[in-house]
Design a protein around this motif. Sequence first.
Motif, mmCIF file in Angstrom:
data_model
loop_
_atom_site.group_PDB
_atom_site.id
_atom_site.type_symbol
_atom_site.label_atom_id
_atom_site.label_comp_id
_atom_site.label_asym_id
_atom_site.label_seq_id
_atom_site.Cartn_x
_atom_site.Cartn_y
_atom_site.Cartn_z
ATOM 1 N N THR A 82 44.501 18.041 -24.829
ATOM 2 C CA THR A 82 43.316 18.177 -23.982
ATOM 3 C C THR A 82 43.644 17.754 -22.555
ATOM 4 O OG1 THR A 82 42.472 15.945 -24.342
ATOM 5 C CG2 THR A 82 41.874 17.614 -25.977
ATOM 6 N N ARG A 83 42.864 18.252 -21.611
ATOM 7 C CA ARG A 83 43.066 17.888 -20.206
ATOM 8 C C ARG A 83 42.632 16.466 -19.927
ATOM 9 N NH1 ARG A 83 39.835 22.591 -17.400
ATOM 10 N NH2 ARG A 83 38.540 21.937 -19.110
ATOM 11 N N THR A 84 41.591 16.004 -20.590
ATOM 12 C CA THR A 84 41.022 14.697 -20.248
ATOM 13 C C THR A 84 41.478 13.557 -21.142
ATOM 14 O OG1 THR A 84 39.068 15.179 -21.593
ATOM 15 C CG2 THR A 84 38.952 15.743 -19.248
#
Length: 85
Positions: free
Chosen positions: A34-36
């Motif tokens: 995931t990006r976050t």
Amino acid sequence: AQLHARIDRALDYLGTFDAGQFADAATRPITLQTRTQGELKFDGQSYLLDFVLPNLFFHTTMAYALLREAGVPLGEVDFIGKLAR
């Protein structure tokens, strides 16, 4: 009409799977990038219960709220369905 066509395509796609492809799915390892939050690791059951279903309910609730705000005549039964008696 477009929504029904999309649903039909999704059902056709689901029909391409057989039961054997889901063998041991509850214990199969799943890793998401995931990006976050970086890398998330699950087994199949925790992926479904702790990630997929909460996301499904969140997006369903948001769509329901946005449609109501836009004036679409929706009520509780449209969201949760009819309860058996």
